[in-house]
Scaffold this active site. Structure first.
Site, mmCIF file in Angstrom:
data_model
loop_
_atom_site.group_PDB
_atom_site.id
_atom_site.type_symbol
_atom_site.label_atom_id
_atom_site.label_comp_id
_atom_site.label_asym_id
_atom_site.label_seq_id
_atom_site.Cartn_x
_atom_site.Cartn_y
_atom_site.Cartn_z
ATOM 1 N N CYS B 19 0.661 -1.119 -0.171
ATOM 2 C CA CYS B 19 -0.176 0.041 -0.116
ATOM 3 C C CYS B 19 0.657 1.295 0.082
ATOM 4 O O CYS B 19 1.862 1.380 0.063
ATOM 5 C CB CYS B 19 -0.896 0.016 1.321
ATOM 6 S SG CYS B 19 -1.252 -1.501 2.055
ATOM 7 N N ASN B 246 1.128 -0.421 6.227
ATOM 8 C CA ASN B 246 1.720 -0.824 4.816
ATOM 9 C C ASN B 246 2.644 -1.746 5.068
ATOM 10 O O ASN B 246 3.809 -1.406 5.572
ATOM 11 C CB ASN B 246 2.540 0.662 4.172
ATOM 12 C CG ASN B 246 3.052 0.134 3.106
ATOM 13 O OD1 ASN B 246 2.966 -1.058 2.593
ATOM 14 N ND2 ASN B 246 3.874 1.072 2.744
ATOM 15 N N GLY B 247 2.337 -3.175 4.747
ATOM 16 C CA GLY B 247 3.284 -4.048 5.182
ATOM 17 C C GLY B 247 2.798 -5.338 5.566
ATOM 18 O O GLY B 247 1.383 -5.562 4.825
ATOM 19 N N MET B 489 22.063 -28.787 -7.240
ATOM 20 C CA MET B 489 21.172 -29.592 -8.394
ATOM 21 C C MET B 489 19.864 -29.857 -7.903
ATOM 22 O O MET B 489 19.117 -30.420 -8.582
ATOM 23 C CB MET B 489 21.967 -30.702 -9.023
ATOM 24 C CG MET B 489 23.099 -30.428 -9.936
ATOM 25 S SD MET B 489 22.460 -29.147 -11.333
ATOM 26 C CE MET B 489 21.492 -30.109 -12.287
ATOM 27 N N GLU B 917 21.172 -14.948 -13.586
ATOM 28 C CA GLU B 917 21.993 -13.628 -13.303
ATOM 29 C C GLU B 917 23.336 -13.381 -13.776
ATOM 30 O O GLU B 917 24.108 -14.479 -13.609
ATOM 31 C CB GLU B 917 21.982 -13.653 -11.858
ATOM 32 C CG GLU B 917 22.459 -12.709 -11.101
ATOM 33 C CD GLU B 917 22.067 -12.279 -9.783
ATOM 34 O OE1 GLU B 917 21.979 -13.254 -9.006
ATOM 35 O OE2 GLU B 917 21.823 -11.193 -9.365
ATOM 36 N N LYS B 968 15.771 -22.865 -3.754
ATOM 37 C CA LYS B 968 16.205 -22.251 -2.594
ATOM 38 C C LYS B 968 15.548 -20.980 -2.513
ATOM 39 O O LYS B 968 16.134 -19.857 -2.241
ATOM 40 C CB LYS B 968 17.744 -22.036 -2.422
ATOM 41 C CG LYS B 968 18.169 -21.217 -3.667
ATOM 42 C CD LYS B 968 20.035 -20.956 -3.478
ATOM 43 C CE LYS B 968 20.268 -20.167 -4.751
ATOM 44 N NZ LYS B 968 21.834 -19.848 -4.384
ATOM 45 N N CYS B 1144 33.088 -29.650 -11.806
ATOM 46 C CA CYS B 1144 32.132 -30.095 -12.485
ATOM 47 C C CYS B 1144 33.046 -31.141 -13.512
ATOM 48 O O CYS B 1144 34.060 -30.392 -14.422
ATOM 49 C CB CYS B 1144 31.214 -29.337 -13.392
ATOM 50 S SG CYS B 1144 30.060 -30.341 -14.349
#
Lengths: 483, 1511
Positions: B19, B246-247, B489, B917, B968, B1144
């Site tokens: 809000c 607000n929250g 994984m 990312e 996660k 890897c």
């Protein structure tokens, strides 16, 4: 928490083996183990994979990453516990298993696999040395008795497992000593027989009875044995040889590999002072030109034995094509195990292997083998071989050893007396170990056809699980729990 | 309105609010009309923070709370013929009544009767006049009949507080009696509330009263609501009786149950016996805000002052270094009475006399205020919401984390410096009370050492279901390193309900996590706000404050050692005396014994309490040959809920002594269901017996201590992912959802927990407990056990060791996994060109596995058509693959080879790959010679903002905001230094070798309105790209998705819990989130029901493998399908699960050059595989009789539960709700229309781009002068996109476009501002100034006519420069919290900052010419900050985990000087000119904040060059 970079820091080391020039003069074990620090380094190459394909590649489901890590850290006793959790006889597999685990090792994709087999052997070797392996008789007996017919790896494994949960087990063996092909097929160079004796002694101390020299179905009726016991396990192996269907196969000097290997193993036993019956008819390679037909493990063992007998020459004719660069046939990409083993220890000691060759006939002189006729062939399996025109050849030979595999268990005797159903290939039909006859089970090669020792042990273990469950279900109350 | 009886996954309870909020007061206390007008005007200026539903005219809610306007009411009452008593002697009830005439009369009668019964006088009713044309269609449909009742005080002697109490009691009695179709927004002699399901601009038109010139007040609170859905609700609009919020209170469930538990004891205080009549303290069906308001009101009516009540409910963080002693004492004492209401919050409160405003302890909401020289105080979510001429501003400030701001209109005082708090804290000797009465463990007598345990350790481990993996993978690292191990994984193991491996009951509970509507917290970098401390012992009466109420045991953390538990047991007499309940049952009772044991536990708990016990210890120490342990969680929760029901819960604390818990999640669930402390004795004992499982060998001295430390850290991580700061408020908060438990079990013993698919009950739990027990003691069991138990026993007899486990790494005899050697090898055979035959084999195996033990979708069956259609009529595979995308896996987690292989493959197919990312190399924008394109169509924007530049954004087809990662959720990430190669550092604008931290939350998304803002910002930067929001499946994801749709996203991803990850704590991988089937179905139901579905595309993601998976996803509502792990496997991934280690072996998840060479994947591998998946999809479509993919989307009626599956545990699974038909006001079940356009009225579109067209086209210089308001958001963003699209990342030369803005700019000013653009604001700016700054320049200075001193006033909001990569910012004033968070290259000068400055910074320079708040430099791994440390307090306020404080270096001092000079030049800063005037004196007073890793990297970066030079 293994060292995640171990495989980058350490290269695979070859298993130490005695100099071929030296070892060919005796019948002692040819492989040794690496010194402990090196072994631990080798174990540290294991990547502790999220999906350990080795664990799946091993028919026993050996907990390879777990014991590799323990070895890396020098935790031999714990490693031995982990090893024995899935494998009753790691000293056998550690020596003579063709190691499908290593073919499945993730490092085999772009590197050399972890030397799993050597580590396995080192663990059990250490465990015996330290006295960690002692008889563990079951705490209580169920009062149920089981007959296991055949004392090869499948029979031994089934017996060991069934005994462990408290059933009373008698193992019947038609030969003079237990072990089946481990004892009579495999040369001492690969597996010294005292190791079998050592394990048998343990099993006996745990309460298993071994009745050797008793051919069930001949010396004593199978029915009678079945009567005596609550369950009956057929673990007689797959011992009817595949016939060599070429002209001249019946010539003098042509023998099945196993007949020869039995003799050789018994000869070594006698040399070492163990009792063994004399052969009716001696098969000897000494001073002869020997042709071995078939390039599998058995063929290799023939070649190695012939060399030890000082054969004039040994030639192995192998229908399969040369091993491709990189060691994998197209039809068995990673993580599959190769369809056949590429054991080459024997060739290091002498002899020649010729790939892509097919025997077309055997030629005799005076009823005795004199020459072998063959030709080059191309193809990927024994079913689609194409002769190469103009490639025919002839080799002189006085002894021919046929090592092209086995068809199925002998149907006479035990199997027919019990009236067991067979499958299409002539093996005992026992999809979930139970045969067509109530209370009779089958395990090992007799059930699945000729296979690896590791499959035999695994099959014996699984059979034991099923038999145990069946016996308990059948029990009206917890069987003689007071015992 | 009644809801449909068909169960669906739509849960109104899961609704969230976000809000805009504002309040205003006249300091002279004189009621004026202007107050109302200005408040309403501010509300309109905050409209962009609210939201509209599918029906654009219906707002989510708006309202105003103000003083009772006596003149006005007197006049309108008189018109109705009512004469009102003197001011203060009457009250007004604002009533929302049923519209049905008969029912309304009935209700009014109840009201009148109650009023009179309470000794008040009914004066009369008034219809509140409304203008229906000012409300939306859906709002009107749900509108109540709105009437006011005037009530007079009979007893004239009654003081004003007494009258308020009487009105309050009356209102509560009416609410209780009349039921849910009545709401009374206000009933007071001091305040009145006008509110409704309206948008901000509608409010004053709808209530014509508000336009009346006689309506006057000295203070007002206004609120505009953004709800995540559009279900009609008038009463849920704010403000409530005393507050607007607000929250979001993340601990609501716990707060509610604790309040319920306290109710029986309430009796003291001025309410006296009335208090029992007004219960429940929190009315059923309250929103979190309403619940808070109810308790606040109860506390105030019970005699506490408004500031006191607020401090009790939302205490400041006790860990703050700057917290005064007196306040510490007060909060310590308060912690004995009540747990904090925890969550991001900006609260404005009033009792009609004073105004109180406060923020949550972490400052996660904005609040900007001004005091004017003409006597006004005004506060709003944004600066500029109140139009105040600069010349009038006397002071400008912002709300501070956890602190109160109190305005006393009468006296004109504005208290901002903790005066109000200190006054409350000084009102009683709290410190003395606390120190005299509270106890800690050392104060307790030493306990008798436990007798030697007769049962062997291994037997007990077996009986509690421990595996070797528990010891090797979980416990050993905890015992050695003191923290939880990391894995990668994702979780592909069978869900507990389908597992044959007897997973513990804990495994059925999945942690909830914050996403979008509130932020997760970083418990490591922001540890200062976190607390593990708990209290044990009975609570007193909340309505009073006595010294004895402090008589409780204070624990620093909730995990007890054996010796500590022994101390507890040794207490004799007094409130802390304990009683132990045996939580085992006799084996001989068989499965039925469990239910009996639970009964017994409840009875024994009752009698223990009656006997005076203040602590109940639930102990399974009695386990042995003859006794089976009750699952510890079940024992606990059963007793907890029993005591909540009986009202006795606060008479005792519950402590669990159990051998079962063995990981962080287990302890977290126990605390979440009410345990005050846990003694995981077997875990602690096992830590001392790791026999070769831990290394280095010698290192596990005090393994126990390390395990406890690891549990503590892990617990903080678990609670912070839900945005909860204190274990005290996590306790009993039940922030879990159950997957696979039967409804009756959950309703009875886990009351209030959602369990959406049914599952197992007590019988199965008992069987599994017996089975575990039988592994330890097979001979203790007769043959009467169920077959499956018997089967397990046989296996046990053969095993000499603990079971393998196989949860974290596959084992042949362990837990089942979706990816096992066969499926991995099978998929690779397909990828390598195995064709249809290999695929058929692979897919058959996958589908069989799914059915037997794998997944929910395995339990479903397709309803095939009676007549399948010919295959060639189904749309071609080439069309279907366009709906396929690959997951967001960053370059950095993946090697460049692997990342580009996926991109090329998806571009060949016409699907889309995702950058993840971490930026994208520009070279990938150029096609290869063979036509392959290595560019990823989807550009991800994650919390680290690595490489998110304007250039990155304009080169996207889709911009994806990654809120949560399925594997996660709610956690940040960390890319270790050794993975940061030169290339990765270049793309991420960081230094090679220096670790990078991704924060758990996006620091510009603390709420749904923030997300709306970010979407707006991204659209501005690249209007051509669609905007996607990635959510993780959990309870309530549907309502979040509804909010996301309303926040204007085009696309939503629902990620299942089973998705992959580069690195994550193991317990997160296993224990958070739910399968996408549940999340997707819930989302589809909610969007369709709220008519929001057609505007957005849905994508499902999570271990998709076969065409059947694709079809089921589509039928459940997915327009698109995401593949993560499978394409990686196609290119060679073998599920090593070592992504986090950089080792890897197949060159995929590594940056090691040697390993990268081993990468053997090719684009055609992925293409081969996905084409086969599409072909299978087509074949299934043909059997369903469907020709086009879109015909499948949302048609869950084509799915049914497969009756053929008869897993003994799966029998109770009930997919009815999951497969329920989606019903809604319209039938759109798939994406069918574009989102509402939002950029048309942006300042860039209207003025900047037209004004700067000569610059954009020809690079000419342009000067613009414009007025700006807070409604103008992301100013400069769209312009920047245009420039970079035309001119490339270098943009234009500096100074090409210079824009002067006058006013208070809206949020995100200068977002991703491109090189060549300079924005100079004369006024103030709000949150997120310079977000993603990409080379442009922003300067903010006070207006020339300002009279306040810039250096002491707040000129910018929170989270400035978030993710900035280059450019410069100059702020001539103070900025808020988290200044320059995740800055990686921009340069900034500011005159003071709030808490958490320069958090996670990795590059750039920040000069702070004044004070900082606490926790400066937390997680700062790069860049340099200089702070003018006048008061010498920086050291105490700096987080020195990664940084050193040192004098300014020689080179750096030149740099600093030049920056300050530029600051002066660009802003005219008085402070800068003072400093420069005497620079030699000032310069040494700066402290340099230098990250240690950065310094090392700088050195190693310069050294090779030096070597080259000399060579």
């Amino acid at each position: 928490m293994p060292n995640p970079r171990g495989f980058l820091e350490v290269r695979r080391a070859p298993a130490p083996e005695r100099d071929p020039r030296e070892r060919v003069h005796d019948s002692r074990e040819i492989f040794g183990t690496l010194p402990e620090p090196e072994l631990r380094g080798q174990a540290g190459r294991c990547m502790d994979c999220g999906v350990p394909f080795c664990n799946n590649g091993c028919p026993l489901g050996n907990l390879i990453p777990d014991w590799n890590d323990l070895v890396r850290r020098g935790k031999w006793r714990e490693a031995s516990d982990q090893l024995h959790a899935t494998n009753n006889f790691p000293e056998f597999t550690g020596l003579i298993c063709p190691a499908p685990c290593e073919s499945a090792c993730v490092l085999d994709i772009a590197d050399d696999p972890v030397m799993i087999k050597q580590i396995e052997y080192a663990i059990v070797d250490r465990a015996f040395e330290e006295g960690w392996i002692v008889p563990r008789p079951p705490e209580r007996r169920t009062g149920r008795s089981i007959a296991v017919v055949g004392s090869g790896p499948a029979g031994m494994a089934a017996a060991a497992e069934l005994n462990q949960v408290g059933h009373s087990v008698t193992v019947y063996e038609r030969d003079e000593a237990p072990g089946g092909l481990m004892r009579f097929g495999v040369p001492d160079a690969k597996l010294e027989k005292w190791m079998i004796d050592r394990r048998i002694a343990l099993l006996e101390a745990e309460g298993i009875e071994f009745a050797c020299g008793v051919d069930v179905g001949a010396d004593i009726g199978a029915e009678e044995i079945a009567e005596r016991h609550d369950a009956f396990v057929v673990a007689v192996g797959s011992r009817v040889e595949r016939p060599l269907e070429v002209p001249g196969a019946d010539l003098d000097g042509v023998h099945y590999a196993m007949d020869y290997l039995y003799q050789r193993n018994r000869a070594v036993a006698r040399e070492e002072g163990r009792e063994a019956p004399d052969p009716e008819r001696v098969i000897s390679a000494a001073g002869k030109r020997v042709v071995v037909i078939g390039g599998g493990d058995t063929g290799m063992d023939c070649l190695s034995s012939a060399n030890r007998e000082r054969a004039e020459s040994v030639l192995m004719l192998d229908v399969y094509a040369t091993v491709p660069e990189g060691g994998r046939y197209a039809n068995a990409p990673w993580p599959l195990a190769p369809r056949r083993t590429e054991t080459t220890y024997a060739l290091d000691e002498g002899g020649e292997r010729r790939f892509g060759t097919q025997v077309t006939g055997l030629e005799g002189e005076d009823g005795r083998l004199a020459r072998v006729h063959g030709r080059q062939v191309e193809g990927t399996s024994s079913r689609d071989l194409r002769p190469v025109p103009g490639s025919e050849f002839v080799e002189k030979a006085e002894l021919c050893l046929v090592a092209i595999g086995f068809s199925h268990p002998a149907h006479d005797g035990l199997i027919s007396q019990l009236g067991l159903d067979l499958d299409a290939r002539g093996n005992v039909r026992a999809k979930a170990f139970a045969t067509s006859r109530e209370g009779v089970y089958a395990a090992g090669d007799a059930r699945i056809g000729q296979s690896l020792i590791v499959n035999a042990i695994a099959d014996g273990r699984r059979a034991a699980r099923i038999i145990d469950r069946k016996l308990r279900e059948g029990a009206a109350a917890p069987a003689s729990a007071a015992a | 309105m009644t809801t449909t009886p068909i169960p669906t996954l739509y849960h109104p309870r899961a609704e969230h609010d976000g809000c805009g909020v504002a309040c205003l007061a006249r300091l002279d206390g004189r009621p004026t009309r202007e107050t109302v007008e200005r408040a309403i005007a501010a509300l309109v200026n905050l409209e962009h923070r609210g939201a509209e539903g599918a029906d654009a005219s219906t707002g989510d809610g708006a309202g105003i709370l103000m003083q009772l306007p006596d003149d006005f009411l007197r006049a309108v009452a008189a018109r109705e013929g009512h004469e009102l008593p003197a001011q203060g002697a009457y009250g007004v009830a604002m009533c929302f009544l049923p519209r049905d005439e008969a029912r309304r009369t009935e209700v009014e009668a109840v009201v009148e009767r109650t009023v009179e019964a309470e000794g008040l006088q009914v004066i009369g009713w008034r219809d509140v006049p409304i203008d229906e044309t000012c409300a939306g269609e859906r709002a009107l449909a749900a509108a109540p009949s709105i009437r006011q009742l005037f009530v007079g005080a009979l007893a004239l002697a009654e003081d004003s507080d007494a009258l308020e109490r009487r009105l309050y009691v009356t209102r509560r009695l009416v609410e209780i009696e009349a039921g849910s179709d009545v709401a009374i927004p206000s009933f007071s002699s001091r305040t009145i509330v006008y509110k409704g399901m309206l948008s901000a601009p509608q409010l004053s038109g709808f209530y014509t009263d508000l336009a009346d010139s006689r309506l006057a007040s000295a203070l007002a609170i206004v609120h505009s609501r953004f709800s995540t859905n559009t279900s009609p609700s008038w009463e849920l609009a704010h403000p409530f009786h005393m507050s607007a919020h607000n929250g979001e209170f993340n601990t609501l469930l716990g707060n509610e149950s604790w309040m319920r538990a306290r109710e029986a004891r309430l009796e003291a205080g001025p309410l006296g016996s009335d208090v029992q009549r007004v219960l429940p303290a929190i009315p059923e069906g309250s929103s979190d805000s309403a619940a808070f308001d109810s308790v606040l009101e109860l506390l105030v009516m019970g005699g506490r002052s408004l500031p006191h009540a607020a401090m009790l409910m939302t205490p400041e963080a006790e860990g703050r270094p700057d917290l005064p002693r007196e306040l510490h004492d007060f909060y310590d004492y308060g912690s004995m009475l009540m747990e904090p209401w925890d969550g991001p919050a900006s609260l404005t409160l009033t009792d009609g006399r004073i105004l109180v405003a406060t923020l949550d302890r972490n400052g996660l909401r904005p609040g900007r205020w001004v005091i004017t020289d003409d006597g006004w105080f005004a506060l709003a979510s944004e600066a500029g919401a109140f139009h105040v001429p600069a010349a009038r501003v006397a002071r400008a400030g912002r709300l501070l984390p956890g602190r109160l701001l109190v305005v006393e209109p009468g006296s004109g005082r504005v208290l901002t410096e903790r005066e109000a708090e200190l006054e409350v804290a000084g009102s009683r000797p709290y410190g003395a009370w606390f120190s005299e009465h509270s106890l800690n463990l050392h104060d307790l007598p030493e306990g008798r050492p436990a007798p030697a345990e007769p049962v062997p350790l291994r037997d007990r481990q077996l009986a509690f279901g421990w595996s070797q993996e528990d010891l090797r993978v979980l416990l050993a690292p905890m015992a050695v390193d003191g923290r939880e191990p990391t894995g990668s994984m994702g979780n592909d193991a069978a869900p507990a309900v389908l597992s044959d491996r007897q997973p513990p009951l804990f495994s059925y509970f999945k942690q909830l996590f914050a996403q979008v509507t509130n932020p997760a917290i970083d418990p490591m970098r922001e540890q200062v706000v976190m607390s593990l401390s708990t209290r044990l012992g009975p609570e007193g009466d909340l309505m009073e404050e006595t010294p004895e109420q402090a008589r409780r045991l204070v624990l620093d953390q909730p995990v007890l050692r054996d010796s500590e538990l022994a101390r507890l047991r040794a207490v004799e007499g007094g409130p802390l005396v304990s009683h132990t309940l045996d939580t085992t049952w006799p084996v001989s009772d068989g499965p039925a014994g469990l239910a009996a044991a639970l009964e017994r536990l409840c009875t024994e708990a009752d009698s223990a309490l009656a006997g005076g016990a203040g602590i109940l210890i639930l102990s399974d120490r009695g386990v042995g040959t003859d006794r089976v342990p009750v699952p510890s969680l079940l024992a606990l929760s059963c007793v907890h809920h029993h005591l909540v029901r009986t009202g006795a819960r606060t008479e005792a604390s519950l402590v669990v002594e159990s051998g079962e818990p063995r990981e962080v999640h287990h302890v977290a669930v126990l605390i979440g269901y009410g345990a005050g402390a846990v003694n995981p004795y077997l875990m602690l004992e096992s830590a001392g017996h790791l026999e070769g499982r831990a290394e280095p060998e010698g290192a596990i001295a005090d393994g126990e201590g390390r395990v406890i430390a690891a549990l503590g850290k892990g617990l903080l991580k678990v609670i912070s992912k839900m945005g909860i700061c204190t274990v005290r408020s996590y306790c009993g908060a039940q922030v879990f959802e159950a997957v696979g438990l039967a409804p009756d079990l959950v309703d009875r013993h886990f009351t209030g927990t959602r369990s959406s698919i049914g599952g197992i009950g007590l019988d199965e739990l008992a069987s599994e407990a017996l089975e575990r027990h039988g592994r330890a003691w097979p001979h203790a069991h007769g043959t009467s056990l169920p077959a499956h138990v018997e089967q397990g026993l046989l296996a046990a007899a053969h095993a000499q060791l603990l079971p393998q486990g196989g949860v974290y790494a596959w084992r042949r005899d362990g837990e089942r996994h979706m990816w096992d050697p066969e499926t991995v090898a099978g998929l690779q055979a397909v990828a390598r060109g195995g064709g249809a035959e290999a695929y058929a084999q692979f897919s058959r195996r996958v589908d069989e596995e799914n059915a037997s033990h794998g997944l929910l979708r395995g339990l479903m069956r397709l309803r095939t058509a009676d007549e399948p259609i010919p295959l060639d009529e189904v749309e071609p595979a080439a069309e279907i693959v366009k709906r396929f995308v690959t997951g967001g896996m960053s370059l950095g987690s993946l090697s460049p080879e692997s990342h580009e292989t996926l991109a090329v493959a998806m571009n060949r197919l016409g699907g889309r790959s995702n950058t993840g990312e971490g930026g994208e190399d520009r070279r990938r924008l150029e096609p290869d010679p063979n036509g392959d394109l290595r560019r990823s169509a989807i550009k991800q924007v994650a919390s680290g903002r690595f490489g998110v530049t304007i250039d990155y954004l304009v080169n996207a087809d889709q911009l994806q905001i990654k809120i949560s990662q399925g594997s996660k959720p709610g956690e940040g990430g960390q890319l270790p230094g050794h993975k940061i190669t030169d290339e990765i550092a270049r793309l991420r604008h960081s230094m090679p070798g220096v670790e990078l931290i991704s924060p758990p939350p996006h620091h510009d998304i603390y709420s749904i309105e923030d997300l709306k803002q970010l979407i707006y910002d991204l659209r501005s930067a690249n209007p051509r790209a669609s905007v996607s929001v990635k959510l993780a499946a959990e309870m309530g994801v549907g309502t979040v998705a509804a909010g996301v749709s309303k926040a204007n996203a085009d696309h939503i991803v629902i990620a299942g819990h089973d998705g992959g990850t580069g690195a994550s704590p193991l317990s997160s991988i296993q224990s958070a989130g739910v399968p996408w089937e549940i999340g997707l179905a819930e989302t589809q139901h909610t969007l369709v029901r709220n008519d929001l579905r057609a505007r957005v595309a849905l994508q499902a993601d999570g271990q998709m493998r076969t065409g059947r998976d694709v079809v089921i996803a589509a039928l459940l509502g997915a327009d698109e399908v995401g593949f993560g792990t499978a394409p990686l496997i196609a290119t060679g991934c073998v599920m090593m699960r070592v992504c986090h280690l950089n080792t890897c072996p197949v060159g995929i998840a590594t940056q090691d050059p040697e390993l990268r060479r081993r990468f053997a994947g090719r684009p055609e591998h992925v293409v081969n595989y996905l084409v086969e998946v599409a072909e299978e999809t087509r074949r299934i479509m043909a059997t369903l009789g469907l020709r086009r993919f879109e015909d499948m989307v949302g048609h869950s009626e084509l799915l049914e539960t497969d009756p053929a599956i008869d897993h003994w545990k799966a029998r109770g699974v009930d997919l009815t709700a999951l497969l329920a038909p989606t019903e809604g006001p319209r039938t759109a079940r798939r994406q069918a229309e574009p989102q509402v356009p939002v950029l048309d009225d942006s300042l860039d579109h209207l003025a900047l781009i037209p004004g700067a067209s000569r610059s954009i086209d020809r690079g000419e210089k342009v000067r613009l002068k414009l007025a700006v308001e807070n409604v103008h958001r992301a100013v400069g963003g769209m312009l920047s996109g245009e420039i970079v699209r035309r001119h490339g990342p270098e943009g234009l030369p500096e100074g090409t476009v210079e824009v002067a803005l006058r006013g208070s700019a809206g949020q995100s000013l200068g977002a991703w501002l491109a090189p060549g653009v300079t924005l100079t604001v004369h006024g103030a700016v709000n949150d997120y100034v310079g977000k993603g700054l990409s080379g442009g320049i922003v300067a903010v200075r006070p207006p020339d006519d300002a009279r306040f001193s810039a250096g002491e006033n707040v000129i910018a909001g929170n989270v400035a420069l978030y993710g900035a990569t280059s450019g410069r910012v100059f702020l001539a004033g103070l900025a808020g919290e988290r200044f320059a968070v995740r800055n990686s290259g921009a340069v900034a000068v500011v005159e003071g900052v709030g808490d958490h400055g320069c958090e996670y910074m990795t590059g750039g320079r920040v000069a702070v010419l004044g004070a900082t708040g606490i926790n400066f430099g937390a997680g700062m791994s790069g860049g340099i900050a200089w702070v003018l440390d006048r008061d010498g307090e920086l050291e105490g306020r700096c987080n020195t985990e990664l940084v050193d404080l040192e004098p300014v270096g020689e080179e750096e001092s030149v740099e600093l000087h030049d920056l300050v000079a530029e600051h002066l030049a660009r802003t005219g800063s008085v402070l800068a000119s003072e400093l420069l005037a005497d620079w030699d004196a000032w310069c040494p007073r700066f402290t340099q904040v230098m990250p240690r890793g950065y310094r090392r990297a700088l050195h190693s970066a310069t050294e090779p060059h030096a070597a080259e030079a000399t060579a």
